[in-house]
Scaffold this motif. Structure first.
Motif, PDB file in Angstrom:
ATOM      1  N   PHE A 128       0.972  -1.311  -0.172  1.00 51.64           N
ATOM      2  CA  PHE A 128       0.074   0.084  -0.093  1.00 51.64           C
ATOM      3  C   PHE A 128       1.020   1.324   0.033  1.00 51.64           C
ATOM      4  O   PHE A 128       0.536   2.206  -0.665  1.00 51.64           O
ATOM      5  N   CYS A 129       1.838   1.246   0.724  1.00 56.00           N
ATOM      6  CA  CYS A 129       2.653   2.601   0.907  1.00 56.00           C
ATOM      7  C   CYS A 129       3.297   3.082  -0.187  1.00 56.00           C
ATOM      8  O   CYS A 129       4.166   2.632  -0.640  1.00 56.00           O
ATOM      9  N   ARG A 130       2.782   4.263  -0.631  1.00 55.70           N
ATOM     10  CA  ARG A 130       3.363   5.006  -1.795  1.00 55.70           C
ATOM     11  C   ARG A 130       4.726   5.656  -1.631  1.00 55.70           C
ATOM     12  O   ARG A 130       5.552   5.767  -2.767  1.00 55.70           O
ATOM     13  N   PHE A 131       5.084   5.547  -0.338  1.00 57.12           N
ATOM     14  CA  PHE A 131       6.551   6.249  -0.296  1.00 57.12           C
ATOM     15  C   PHE A 131       7.493   5.249   0.271  1.00 57.12           C
ATOM     16  O   PHE A 131       8.579   5.440   0.574  1.00 57.12           O
ATOM     17  N   ASN A 132       6.956   4.037   0.110  1.00 58.24           N
ATOM     18  CA  ASN A 132       8.150   2.908   0.352  1.00 58.24           C
ATOM     19  C   ASN A 132       8.777   2.900   1.696  1.00 58.24           C
ATOM     20  O   ASN A 132       9.826   2.652   1.850  1.00 58.24           O
ATOM     21  N   ALA A 133       7.783   3.356   2.772  1.00 54.41           N
ATOM     22  CA  ALA A 133       8.419   3.356   4.053  1.00 54.41           C
ATOM     23  C   ALA A 133       8.297   2.027   4.965  1.00 54.41           C
ATOM     24  O   ALA A 133       8.611   2.082   6.055  1.00 54.41           O
ATOM     25  N   LEU A 134       7.845   0.925   4.276  1.00 57.39           N
ATOM     26  CA  LEU A 134       7.697  -0.154   4.933  1.00 57.39           C
ATOM     27  C   LEU A 134       8.295  -1.351   4.122  1.00 57.39           C
ATOM     28  O   LEU A 134       8.296  -1.293   3.000  1.00 57.39           O
ATOM     29  N   ALA A 135       8.963  -2.274   4.979  1.00 59.01           N
ATOM     30  CA  ALA A 135       9.711  -3.387   4.382  1.00 59.01           C
ATOM     31  C   ALA A 135       9.333  -4.542   5.175  1.00 59.01           C
ATOM     32  O   ALA A 135       9.149  -4.304   6.333  1.00 59.01           O
ATOM     33  N   TYR A 136       9.013  -5.931   4.570  1.00 62.32           N
ATOM     34  CA  TYR A 136       8.889  -7.061   5.505  1.00 62.32           C
ATOM     35  C   TYR A 136      10.326  -7.705   5.018  1.00 62.32           C
ATOM     36  O   TYR A 136      10.578  -8.397   4.029  1.00 62.32           O
ATOM     37  N   ALA A 137      10.966  -7.972   6.274  1.00 60.00           N
ATOM     38  CA  ALA A 137      12.436  -8.995   6.077  1.00 60.00           C
ATOM     39  C   ALA A 137      12.087  -9.904   6.767  1.00 60.00           C
ATOM     40  O   ALA A 137      12.255 -10.002   8.077  1.00 60.00           O
ATOM     41  N   LYS A 138      11.960 -11.099   6.041  1.00 62.80           N
ATOM     42  CA  LYS A 138      12.019 -12.316   6.457  1.00 62.80           C
ATOM     43  C   LYS A 138      11.066 -12.503   7.517  1.00 62.80           C
ATOM     44  O   LYS A 138       9.950 -13.235   7.029  1.00 62.80           O
ATOM     45  N   ASP A 139      11.023 -12.171   8.806  1.00 65.98           N
ATOM     46  CA  ASP A 139       9.984 -12.245   9.791  1.00 65.98           C
ATOM     47  C   ASP A 139       9.549 -11.129  10.623  1.00 65.98           C
ATOM     48  O   ASP A 139       8.962 -11.434  11.439  1.00 65.98           O
ATOM     49  N   ARG A 140       9.929  -9.956   9.973  1.00 66.12           N
ATOM     50  CA  ARG A 140       9.610  -8.858  10.688  1.00 66.12           C
ATOM     51  C   ARG A 140       9.253  -7.688   9.964  1.00 66.12           C
ATOM     52  O   ARG A 140      10.092  -7.424   8.854  1.00 66.12           O
ATOM     53  N   LEU A 141       8.404  -6.801  10.078  1.00 71.63           N
ATOM     54  CA  LEU A 141       8.233  -5.600   9.381  1.00 71.63           C
ATOM     55  C   LEU A 141       9.065  -4.443  10.015  1.00 71.63           C
ATOM     56  O   LEU A 141       9.121  -4.312  11.247  1.00 71.63           O
ATOM     57  N   ILE A 142       9.588  -3.752   9.151  1.00 75.34           N
ATOM     58  CA  ILE A 142      10.452  -2.454   9.629  1.00 75.34           C
ATOM     59  C   ILE A 142       9.783  -1.326   9.000  1.00 75.34           C
ATOM     60  O   ILE A 142       9.212  -1.192   7.882  1.00 75.34           O
TER      61      ILE A 142
END
Lengths: 286, 122
Positions: A75-89
């Motif tokens: 959803f994030c248009r600004f790419n402020a979120l990432a899901y790395a392996k087992d956790r959201l950053i």
């Protein structure tokens, strides 16, 4: 009466014009909305300062609840979120505080938390109330600070309010002029200056704001910015000369209206001209 | 093991891309099957946060190693969180860099830049 002062780039004389008009007005309010680089306070040196923190809401993740669906990441248009392996950053400095990630999260793993992005400062210089917005370095948007500044100044709506806008014609400038009764466009006498003038000229037309142009750094002879105005029938409010007395006072962070009779007269005349324009606008358009 | 690399063209005989977040494609090379796959980098046209989104694409490709000439801070942190190792490319072509990595000749990327973020203006 809210008067916004704008220009297509920095260094054309927005602060010179807005600071000196506010000083010439007496019992006025000066609002520095150039929150990335506010410098009106350097001239006013306001006293009795009161500061308030400005915060925005940003998401905070509970990785125990997060199921890794990545709906927020997509959803994030600004790419402020990432899901790395087992956790959201969550990248706080990229987030634009739209709140969308919290709405799309199916398991309510995201909640709001406050994040300070800067402050507003309020003080007094003789009879001018000085409002300054200060955005922390690296923050993506100064709009929340501009909103707060304009909100804080509402108590003085009956006074003459000079709004020193950020340079350019982006979102922050739009926010700054949204409620303005009149816009002053400051222009330099060069071809480059015409390009910048055109940017803000298009913006004020888009916002259907009454406006006029102040020709700064004016010399004898050719002035492409003046030609631009004459060709389009744009109202020229006044000219400020390219003058070493003015340059010296201004570089020493002095308010020329308070130091020079000549300039007090120039800015008082300019203010009268603008007041007349605003009154004319309100009688013809209301 | 899968190795990811930013590339400009969907061609294994071409060169490594010059940036990470804004490269048009990623090559994902499988060291066991020796097969290569090109995936689109949807972050290339992002107005902001391209590094984070590109890192997400690399993570989602199941690559555990990234070979790149450079990488920004946010992207590097995202990749590190997913235990993706980052190595610096030293040669021009894709193939030479893969061979150099396999031979243990590439060094981990040590300079992480602050990102080329757009300040204000939007």
């Amino acid at each position: 009466m809210k008067i916004a002062v704008l220009s297509g780039k920095g260094g054309t004389g927005k602060t010179l014009v807005s600071v000196n008009l506010a000083a010439a007005a007496e019992d006025s309010i000066y609002i520095d909305c150039d929150v990335e680089e506010p410098n009106g306070h350097l001239f006013f040196k306001p006293k009795d300062l009161v500061e308030e923190d400005v915060t925005v809401k940003i998401p905070e993740v509970d990785n125990q609840l997060c199921n890794g669906c990545k709906k927020c990441v997509e959803f994030c248009r600004f790419n402020a979120l990432a899901y790395a392996k087992d956790r959201l950053i969550v990248f706080d400095d990229i987030c634009h505080s739209c709140g969308g990630c919290m709405m799309v999260c199916p398991v309510k793993a995201l909640t709001e938390k406050d994040k300070s992005i800067g402050k507003v400062q309020m003080g007094r210089s003789e009879d001018v109330q000085v409002y300054t917005g200060i955005l922390n370095t690296g923050e993506p948007s100064g709009i929340p600070i501009i909103e707060r500044l304009l909100e804080e100044s509402k108590a003085g709506d009956d006074k003459i309010i000079l709004i020193d806008s950020p340079p350019g014609s982006s979102c922050t400038v739009m926010e700054t002029i949204r409620d303005a009764d009149y816009c002053i466009l400051v222009a330099e006498p060069t071809v480059f200056g015409v390009h910048n003038l055109n940017m803000v000229y298009e913006l004020v037309q888009l916002f259907k704001k009454p406006f006029g142009v102040v020709l700064n750094k004016s010399l004898e002879g050719e002035n492409p910015a003046e030609d631009f105005c004459l060709e389009r029938g744009i109202n020229i409010l006044g000219k400020i000369p390219f003058d070493s007395e003015l340059g010296t006072l201004n570089s020493n962070a002095e308010i020329v209206v308070r130091k020079s009779e000549k300039y007090k007269e120039l800015f008082t005349d300019l203010l009268d001209r603008v007041k007349k324009e605003v009154r004319h606008e309100t009688t013809t358009n209301s | 093991m899968k190795i990811a690399m930013p590339v400009g063209k969907k061609d294994i005989e071409s060169n490594v891309g010059t940036s990470f977040g804004r490269s048009p494609y990623f090559l994902v090379y499988d060291t066991e099957s020796k097969e290569s796959e090109f995936i689109e980098n949807k972050a290339a046209m992002s107005s902001g946060g391209a590094g984070v989104k590109a890192a997400q694409t690399v993570i989602d490709s199941d690559s555990t190693v990234l070979l790149t000439p450079q990488c920004g801070e946010n992207a590097a942190n995202t990749l590190k969180s997913a235990s993706v190792e980052i190595y610096k490319t030293t040669l021009k072509s894709i193939r030479e860099n893969i061979d150099a990595y396999m031979a243990g000749e590439l060094q981990p990327l040590s300079e992480i830049h602050d990102g080329f973020h757009d300040h204000g203006g939007h």
